[in-house]
Write an enzyme that holds these catalytic residues in place. Structure first.
Site, PDB file in Angstrom:
ATOM      1  CG  ASN A 164     -16.743 -70.978  13.768  1.00 50.09           C
ATOM      2  OD1 ASN A 164     -16.720 -71.701  12.779  1.00 50.09           O
ATOM      3  ND2 ASN A 164     -16.556 -69.687  13.701  1.00 50.09           N
ATOM      4  CD  GLU A 261     -14.885 -66.780   2.970  1.00 53.93           C
ATOM      5  OE1 GLU A 261     -14.389 -65.962   3.783  1.00 53.93           O
ATOM      6  OE2 GLU A 261     -15.365 -66.425   1.881  1.00 53.93           O
ATOM      7  CB  CYS A 296     -13.837 -66.038  10.896  1.00 57.33           C
ATOM      8  SG  CYS A 296     -15.483 -65.984  10.211  1.00 57.33           S
ATOM      9  CD  GLU A 475     -18.081 -69.330   1.825  1.00 56.92           C
ATOM     10  OE1 GLU A 475     -18.226 -69.030   3.025  1.00 56.92           O
ATOM     11  OE2 GLU A 475     -17.864 -70.503   1.432  1.00 56.92           O
TER      12      GLU A 475
HETATM   13  P1  NAD Z   1      -9.549 -76.043  11.348  1.00 56.00           P
HETATM   14  O1  NAD Z   1      -8.781 -75.381  10.249  1.00 56.00           O
HETATM   15  O2  NAD Z   1      -8.816 -76.726  12.419  1.00 56.00           O
HETATM   16  O3  NAD Z   1     -10.537 -77.140  10.723  1.00 56.00           O
HETATM   17  C1  NAD Z   1     -11.468 -76.811   9.724  1.00 56.00           C
HETATM   18  C2  NAD Z   1     -11.823 -78.079   8.955  1.00 56.00           C
HETATM   19  O4  NAD Z   1     -10.670 -78.508   8.237  1.00 56.00           O
HETATM   20  C3  NAD Z   1     -12.251 -79.240   9.844  1.00 56.00           C
HETATM   21  O5  NAD Z   1     -13.305 -79.935   9.220  1.00 56.00           O
HETATM   22  C4  NAD Z   1     -10.994 -80.104   9.884  1.00 56.00           C
HETATM   23  O6  NAD Z   1     -11.243 -81.445  10.106  1.00 56.00           O
HETATM   24  C5  NAD Z   1     -10.446 -79.883   8.477  1.00 56.00           C
HETATM   25  N1  NAD Z   1      -9.015 -80.171   8.338  1.00 56.00           N
HETATM   26  C6  NAD Z   1      -8.061 -80.179   9.308  1.00 56.00           C
HETATM   27  N2  NAD Z   1      -6.867 -80.519   8.768  1.00 56.00           N
HETATM   28  C7  NAD Z   1      -7.062 -80.716   7.445  1.00 56.00           C
HETATM   29  C8  NAD Z   1      -6.229 -81.057   6.356  1.00 56.00           C
HETATM   30  N3  NAD Z   1      -4.937 -81.283   6.515  1.00 56.00           N
HETATM   31  N4  NAD Z   1      -6.772 -81.118   5.119  1.00 56.00           N
HETATM   32  C9  NAD Z   1      -8.072 -80.866   4.924  1.00 56.00           C
HETATM   33  N5  NAD Z   1      -8.940 -80.551   5.921  1.00 56.00           N
HETATM   34  C10 NAD Z   1      -8.434 -80.473   7.167  1.00 56.00           C
HETATM   35  O7  NAD Z   1     -10.524 -74.922  11.911  1.00 56.00           O
HETATM   36  P2  NAD Z   1     -11.538 -75.032  13.124  1.00 56.00           P
HETATM   37  O8  NAD Z   1     -10.749 -75.051  14.388  1.00 56.00           O
HETATM   38  O9  NAD Z   1     -12.507 -76.123  12.868  1.00 56.00           O
HETATM   39  O10 NAD Z   1     -12.318 -73.637  12.987  1.00 56.00           O
HETATM   40  C11 NAD Z   1     -11.848 -72.443  13.508  1.00 56.00           C
HETATM   41  C12 NAD Z   1     -11.171 -71.625  12.423  1.00 56.00           C
HETATM   42  O11 NAD Z   1     -12.071 -71.408  11.346  1.00 56.00           O
HETATM   43  C13 NAD Z   1     -10.779 -70.245  12.903  1.00 56.00           C
HETATM   44  O12 NAD Z   1      -9.467 -69.950  12.506  1.00 56.00           O
HETATM   45  C14 NAD Z   1     -11.756 -69.315  12.199  1.00 56.00           C
HETATM   46  O13 NAD Z   1     -11.284 -68.029  11.967  1.00 56.00           O
HETATM   47  C15 NAD Z   1     -12.024 -70.051  10.932  1.00 56.00           C
HETATM   48  N6  NAD Z   1     -13.311 -69.615  10.396  1.00 56.00           N
HETATM   49  C16 NAD Z   1     -13.347 -68.785   9.305  1.00 56.00           C
HETATM   50  C17 NAD Z   1     -14.559 -68.326   8.812  1.00 56.00           C
HETATM   51  C18 NAD Z   1     -14.645 -67.401   7.628  1.00 56.00           C
HETATM   52  O14 NAD Z   1     -15.723 -67.312   7.043  1.00 56.00           O
HETATM   53  N7  NAD Z   1     -13.585 -66.703   7.243  1.00 56.00           N
HETATM   54  C19 NAD Z   1     -15.740 -68.722   9.430  1.00 56.00           C
HETATM   55  C20 NAD Z   1     -15.672 -69.561  10.535  1.00 56.00           C
HETATM   56  C21 NAD Z   1     -14.451 -70.013  11.001  1.00 56.00           C
END
Ligand code: NAD
Length: 496
Positions: A164, A261, A296, A475
């Site tokens: 995102n 995060e 997020c 962060e």
């Molecule tokens: P996601 O959890 O599906 O994926 C995030 C990353 O993790 C990707 O690179 C993905 O390939 C990797 N991943 C997936 N499965 C994994 C595994 N088993 N082991 C290790 N890595 C793995 O999230 P998304 O759909 O890419 O992003 C959206 C989410 O991110 C939302 O829930 C949002 O709230 C969160 N987010 C949080 C923040 C914050 O700062 N708190 C900021 C931005 C997004």
């Protein structure tokens, strides 16, 4: 223009150049298999990015491990100067990087992508100045013993990022990790890897080979291999709550530190004495409607005092109706697309659940693009959900789309309790002209990032991180660098 950026005539050339490769040990390393990356605004294949598995991930970790001793021994200010210079180089090339980002994420270039690249560059510059802050302490333990602590890097850091805001979130990890003397392997998001590769390759021009490495692949193959790798000393992850839990468990098996995060369902409390215009503008920026709500920290639970509820709702719907939804690359567009079909279906499902709830109202704002050659599948209207029960899934769960819940309140204690009735605790805002109300609410709200009368995104120099199931750690600050990318060693020297 850096050497890397000058080789690309346009953003299409970037996606072509990064076809099925990783950036490892200072080189572009081909990977035999790839994953299609789609342009969400057209539905067309934008390019193919590496589908790394355990072997490719292991090669990147090995390169980072080899580079660690020399980088860790480089004077901290030298490391910082390199990272700051990389930030300035990224800024010089922000238009090219923003074009790549808009094409792969569907985010509007004017309202979102250029700003993201500039913030990413700013984070590098900010951390670049903090090399001299890697200080220890002396402790007055005994006159016969010199007692002190020193700060050391951890080793190889595995950094996993989502789609995102991929550049900002990557820099929040790599900048403090590198300045603190660690080497890094970034796992890009398979949904939007190309701007990550380009920005990282610009940064790599300022670093010795192997200090920064970037790999791409599916989460369960590549991300899981990185998390489980025995030579990775620290995992820093941004993504969903569910995957965050998986990552935390995997790191626990090896007993390595983790920063998480994760998601959020952040409340926005509009009090009866709030400045209405500011609060409405804050709802639009805070809900990140120009990012299709894919944030997020999105202020996705908006609680408005009953005395302001009707004018607030009217002003908010008027303002949302005025936003232009369209081609992410068009300078007039305010709102682009949702990232992919899976996420669009999740959003649709939540809205359908709200429509089915007794007594609830669903207001759709704005207009779908007309007369366009784009694929309309992933465009979505900003949507407000009214009068839902507090235990409804739309009030409790992160939707990650342009959908905000708007609730009316009359009792202050009750609205604070409702705001805190969440498994998340990422961010919160309060809108009031009364200082005592602001102080009371900020002290009682259960969130890691609380603001009054504004709704800023992540800012370098301001600690950012969630409570509860929104994650672990901070962060964007000096605190974050010291706490999460160094370890403290205690040294006691007998002096007699
Ligand atoms: P996601 O959890 O599906 O994926 C995030 C990353 O993790 C990707 O690179 C993905 O390939 C990797 N991943 C997936 N499965 C994994 C595994 N088993 N082991 C290790 N890595 C793995 O999230 P998304 O759909 O890419 O992003 C959206 C989410 O991110 C939302 O829930 C949002 O709230 C969160 N987010 C949080 C923040 C914050 O700062 N708190 C900021 C931005 C997004």
């Amino acid at each position: 223009m850096t050497q890397i950026a000058s080789t690309f005539p346009d953003s299409q050339a970037v996606t072509a150049a990064y076809r099925n490769l990783n950036l490892v040990g200072g080189k572009r390393v081909p990977v035999s298999t790839g994953l299609d990356v789609l342009n969400p605004a057209t539905g067309a294949v934008l390019g193919q990015a590496a589908a790394s598995g355990a072997e490719e991930t292991g090669a990147a970790v090995a390169a980072a491990k080899e580079a660690f001793p020399a980088w860790g021994a480089t004077p901290a200010r030298e490391r910082g100067k390199a990272v700051a210079a990389a930030g300035r180089a990224l800024l010089e090339n922000f238009e090219l990087v923003a074009q790549v980002l808009a094409r792969e994420t569907g985010k509007a270039i004017r309202t979102e992508c250029r700003g993201e690249v500039k913030t990413a560059a700013d984070i590098l510059e900010f951390y670049g100045g903090l090399g001299s802050e890697l200080k220890g302490e002396t402790i007055p333990f005994s006159p016969n013993m010199l007692t002190m602590t020193t700060r050391e890097p951890l080793g190889v850091v595995g950094a996993i990022v989502p789609w995102n805001v991929p550049l900002v979130l990557m820099m929040l990890k790599i900048a403090p990790a590198l300045v603190a003397g660690n080497t890094v392997v970034v796992k890009a998001s398979e949904e939007a890897p190309f701007a990550t590769y380009l920005a990282a390759e610009i940064v790599m021009e300022f670093l010795p080979a192997g200090v920064l490495n970037v790999i791409n692949g599916n989460g369960p193959d590549c991300g899981a291999a990185l998390t489980a790798h025995p030579d990775v000393a620290k995992i820093t992850f941004t993504g969903s709550e569910a995957v965050g839990e998986t990552v935390y468990k995997a790191a626990a098996e090896r007993i390595v530190p983790v920063s998480l995060e994760l998601g959020g369902k952040s409340p926005m409390i509009v009090c009866d004495d709030a400045n209405l215009d500011k609060a409405v503008a804050g709802a639009i920026s805070g809900m990140r409607f120009t990012r299709q709500g894919q944030s997020c920290t999105a202020s996705s639970r908006i609680y408005v005092h009953e005395s302001l509820y009707e004018p607030f709702l009217k002003a908010l719907t008027d303002a949302l109706n005025a936003l232009k939804i369209g081609d992410p690359l068009d300078e007039e567009t305010d709102i682009g697309t949702i990232i992919n079909a899976k996420q669009a279906a999740v959003v649709d499902d939540y809205v359908a659940q709200a429509e089915a709830a007794k007594g609830a109202t669903v207001i759709r704002c704005g207009q779908m693009p007309e007369g366009t050659t784009l694929s309309l599948d992933l465009f979505a209207l900003p949507t407000l959900l009214l009068d839902l029960p507090e235990d409804h899934p739309c009030v409790q769960n992160e939707i990650f789309g342009p959908v905000a819940v708007v609730q009316k309140w009359s009792d202050y204690e009750d609205v604070i309790a409702k705001a805190n009735d969440s498994r998340y605790g990422l961010a919160a805002t309060v809108w009031t002209e009364t200082l005592s109300t602001a102080l009371d609410a900020t002290s009682r709200l259960n969130a890691g990032y609380v603001q009054v009368n504004q709704n800023l995104t992540i800012q370098p120099n301001v600690s950012y991180g969630g409570f509860g199931r929104s994650g672990l750690g901070k962060e964007a600050s000096l605190e974050a660098m010291l706490a999460h990318f160094t370890r403290s060693k205690t040294i006691v020297i007998a002096m007699d």
